[in-house]
Design a protein around this motif. Structure first.
Motif, PDB file in Angstrom:
ATOM      1  N   UNK A  18       0.983  -1.212  -0.111  1.00 29.99           N
ATOM      2  CA  UNK A  18      -0.042   0.060   0.032  1.00 29.99           C
ATOM      3  C   UNK A  18       0.734   1.376   0.023  1.00 29.99           C
ATOM      4  N   UNK A  19       0.857   1.956  -1.021  1.00 28.92           N
ATOM      5  CA  UNK A  19       1.844   3.120  -1.292  1.00 28.92           C
ATOM      6  C   UNK A  19       0.846   4.427  -1.817  1.00 28.92           C
ATOM      7  N   UNK A  20       0.955   5.513  -1.037  1.00 29.19           N
ATOM      8  CA  UNK A  20       0.209   6.786  -1.076  1.00 29.19           C
ATOM      9  C   UNK A  20       1.176   7.914  -0.486  1.00 29.19           C
ATOM     10  N   UNK A  21       0.621   8.886  -1.060  1.00 30.03           N
ATOM     11  CA  UNK A  21       1.197  10.460  -0.605  1.00 30.03           C
ATOM     12  C   UNK A  21       0.142  11.395  -0.099  1.00 30.03           C
ATOM     13  N   UNK A  22       0.311  12.345   0.212  1.00 28.63           N
ATOM     14  CA  UNK A  22      -0.604  13.381   0.786  1.00 28.63           C
ATOM     15  C   UNK A  22      -1.669  13.730  -0.318  1.00 28.63           C
ATOM     16  N   UNK A  23      -1.202  13.748  -1.586  1.00 22.18           N
ATOM     17  CA  UNK A  23      -2.252  14.370  -2.585  1.00 22.18           C
ATOM     18  C   UNK A  23      -3.317  13.113  -2.837  1.00 22.18           C
ATOM     19  N   UNK A  24      -2.783  11.738  -2.422  1.00 22.66           N
ATOM     20  CA  UNK A  24      -3.514  10.433  -2.903  1.00 22.66           C
ATOM     21  C   UNK A  24      -4.626  10.202  -1.638  1.00 22.66           C
ATOM     22  N   UNK A  25      -4.661  10.865  -0.506  1.00 23.35           N
ATOM     23  CA  UNK A  25      -5.675  10.743   0.376  1.00 23.35           C
ATOM     24  C   UNK A  25      -7.126  10.615   0.103  1.00 23.35           C
ATOM     25  N   UNK A  26      -7.420  11.519  -0.854  1.00 18.89           N
ATOM     26  CA  UNK A  26      -8.972  11.401  -1.306  1.00 18.89           C
ATOM     27  C   UNK A  26      -9.264  10.017  -1.914  1.00 18.89           C
ATOM     28  N   UNK A  27      -8.311   9.559  -2.919  1.00 22.64           N
ATOM     29  CA  UNK A  27      -8.406   8.384  -3.527  1.00 22.64           C
ATOM     30  C   UNK A  27      -8.113   7.120  -2.488  1.00 22.64           C
ATOM     31  N   UNK A  28      -7.250   7.388  -1.331  1.00 19.37           N
ATOM     32  CA  UNK A  28      -7.022   6.131  -0.437  1.00 19.37           C
ATOM     33  C   UNK A  28      -8.549   6.098   0.311  1.00 19.37           C
ATOM     34  N   UNK A  29      -9.163   7.056   0.481  1.00 19.25           N
ATOM     35  CA  UNK A  29     -10.436   7.121   1.218  1.00 19.25           C
ATOM     36  C   UNK A  29     -11.455   6.433   0.445  1.00 19.25           C
ATOM     37  N   UNK A  30     -11.661   6.718  -0.887  1.00 18.90           N
ATOM     38  CA  UNK A  30     -12.597   5.942  -1.727  1.00 18.90           C
ATOM     39  C   UNK A  30     -12.354   4.525  -1.640  1.00 18.90           C
ATOM     40  N   UNK A  31     -10.895   4.162  -1.963  1.00 18.59           N
ATOM     41  CA  UNK A  31     -10.513   2.806  -1.921  1.00 18.59           C
ATOM     42  C   UNK A  31     -10.767   2.083  -0.682  1.00 18.59           C
ATOM     43  N   UNK A  32     -10.647   2.718   0.661  1.00 22.35           N
ATOM     44  CA  UNK A  32     -10.880   1.949   1.809  1.00 22.35           C
ATOM     45  C   UNK A  32     -12.352   1.881   2.325  1.00 22.35           C
ATOM     46  N   UNK A  33     -13.055   2.839   1.555  1.00 25.59           N
ATOM     47  CA  UNK A  33     -14.498   3.025   1.829  1.00 25.59           C
ATOM     48  C   UNK A  33     -14.540   3.690   3.145  1.00 25.59           C
ATOM     49  N   UNK A  34     -13.621   4.440   3.359  1.00 32.81           N
ATOM     50  CA  UNK A  34     -13.740   5.149   4.662  1.00 32.81           C
ATOM     51  C   UNK A  34     -13.787   6.596   4.567  1.00 32.81           C
ATOM     52  N   UNK A  35     -14.900   7.463   5.379  1.00 28.69           N
ATOM     53  CA  UNK A  35     -14.779   8.894   5.392  1.00 28.69           C
ATOM     54  C   UNK A  35     -13.890   9.355   6.189  1.00 28.69           C
ATOM     55  N   UNK A  36     -13.607   8.515   7.222  1.00 23.67           N
ATOM     56  CA  UNK A  36     -12.560   8.893   8.277  1.00 23.67           C
ATOM     57  C   UNK A  36     -11.347   9.406   7.710  1.00 23.67           C
ATOM     58  N   UNK A  37     -10.918   8.662   6.384  1.00 20.53           N
ATOM     59  CA  UNK A  37      -9.693   9.125   6.104  1.00 20.53           C
ATOM     60  C   UNK A  37      -9.828  10.533   5.305  1.00 20.53           C
ATOM     61  N   UNK A  38     -11.045  11.084   5.295  1.00 18.15           N
ATOM     62  CA  UNK A  38     -11.009  12.425   4.614  1.00 18.15           C
ATOM     63  C   UNK A  38     -10.839  13.515   5.721  1.00 18.15           C
ATOM     64  N   UNK A  39     -10.720  13.166   6.817  1.00 13.51           N
ATOM     65  CA  UNK A  39     -10.575  14.126   7.964  1.00 13.51           C
ATOM     66  C   UNK A  39      -9.271  14.893   7.832  1.00 13.51           C
ATOM     67  N   UNK A  40      -9.337  16.123   8.613  1.00 12.68           N
ATOM     68  CA  UNK A  40      -8.048  17.017   8.657  1.00 12.68           C
ATOM     69  C   UNK A  40      -6.734  16.030   9.213  1.00 12.68           C
ATOM     70  N   UNK A  41      -6.817  15.273  10.209  1.00 14.87           N
ATOM     71  CA  UNK A  41      -5.718  14.643  10.841  1.00 14.87           C
ATOM     72  C   UNK A  41      -4.932  13.900   9.746  1.00 14.87           C
TER      73      UNK A  41
END
Length: 354
Positions: free
Chosen positions: A237-260
């Motif tokens: 699993x590889x990702x960067x800051x700019x990938x966080x919205x896409x990572x949230x979609x892949x993980x089905x997690x709205x939590x990953x869209x949070x500021x932290x």
């Protein structure tokens, strides 16, 4: 992707000349030779031979110890030996030095007796005590072991001949530089390569990080990138800051869209939660499903493939990366020359025909 022949047949490529056609190399070992040096010299010579050079290997008195190196094939032959030696001409005794030839050796005495400067000497290290070194000790003294493994366990050495092959590639580069000096400047020069320096050079970013104070390094470092278990294996699993919205979609997690979780500096304080979200989201999904969706989202995820799957991978078949020589499977050089692979089949045709 279905398999198909990716390259012209050998007969079409047979009229092509190898990039190192006309280069003569001699591999010689001696009393000071060691396993890591033998492997490095053999790898450098193998690269030269597969690119069309004529490589002669002087067999040591009492036989070549590499013939017994693990892993062994079903017929009792050494896979490492077949990979490194079969592209060369084996001779039983040192022939008279041929004009224009280059020496590859890991014995300083052999190098000193060589009649000209066209030589590459491979050493374990440049330390004055010349203590014996191995794959494990080279990884240790270079700092590499400090980053391989898990907290609470002894460091895990990389398997096989990783340090020797990296050193061999460096020796091959030195050989090409010497040859270019001879061809274009008419100057004969010599070179030395040390496995400990090669390993340290490869690992320089870890060294710089450890003294800069920018981040924690070593086996206790905190990394957000990781290998995660899924239903039928593992994925990286590889990702960067700019990938966080896409990572949230892949993980089905709205939590990953949070500021932290938006930037690494803040995300680093929540790595435990991040890992838990990723692990829970992927554990019941297949590798292919995860990788396909990740790619559609622009995430550079990859399945973790065991060696058998790498060999059977359709892309590897398409690229004709693995070839059989006498029943032994080995990889071709990872380079195409004028669009053609430098394979045994091509070499069996006329390298010398212009």
């Amino acid at each position: 992707m279905p398999y198909r022949n990716a390259f012209p047949p050998a007969s079409a490529a047979g009229s092509r000349v190898g990039p190192l056609d006309g280069l003569d190399v001699i591999e010689v070992f001696g009393p000071q030779s060691c396993d890591i040096g033998r492997a490095a010299v053999s790898f450098a010579g193998m690269l030269a031979a597969r690119m069309g050079a004529r490589v002669k290997r002087v067999q040591p008195e009492g036989g070549d110890p590499m013939r017994n190196w693990a892993p062994l094939m079903a017929d009792g032959s050494s896979a490492a030996s077949r990979f490194l030696l079969d592209s060369k001409q084996l001779v039983d005794s040192p022939a008279e030095q041929e004009p224009g030839s280059y020496l590859l050796t890991d014995d300083a005495g052999v190098a000193e007796q060589w009649g000209n400067l066209r030589k590459v000497l491979v050493r374990s290290s440049f330390e004055s005590d010349r203590r014996a070194q191995s794959e494990l000790t080279i990884q240790a003294v270079s700092g590499l072991l400090d980053i391989v493994g898990e907290a609470g366990r002894p460091p895990l050495a990389l398997p096989g001949y990783q340090m020797a092959y990296a050193t061999g590639l460096t020796a091959f580069s030195a050989l090409l530089a010497l040859h270019c000096s001879q061809l274009f400047a008419g100057k004969s020069q010599s070179a030395q390569v040390a496995a400990s320096e090669v390993a340290t050079w490869l690992n320089w970013k870890h060294g710089m990080s450890s003294v800069s104070g920018v981040r924690e390094t070593g086996v206790n470092r905190q990394e957000e990138w990781e290998v995660v278990r899924c239903r039928d294996g593992f994925v990286a699993a590889i990702f960067r800051d700019r990938d966080m919205p896409a990572l949230a979609r892949l993980m089905r997690s709205t939590r990953l869209e949070a500021e932290e979780f938006k930037v690494l500096k803040v995300r680093a304080n929540h790595l435990g939660e991040l890992r838990s979200i990723i692990a829970d989201a992927l554990v019941d999904r297949s590798r292919d499903e995860i990788v396909a969706e990740a790619q559609s989202l622009g995430l550079p995820f990859s399945a973790v493939l065991p060696p058998r799957e790498v060999i059977d991978d359709p892309q590897m078949h398409y690229r004709e990366f693995f070839e059989r020589d006498g029943g032994v499977l080995s990889p071709r050089l990872p380079v195409l020359w004028n669009g053609y692979p430098l394979t045994q089949a091509v070499r069996e045709y006329s390298w010398r025909t212009l």
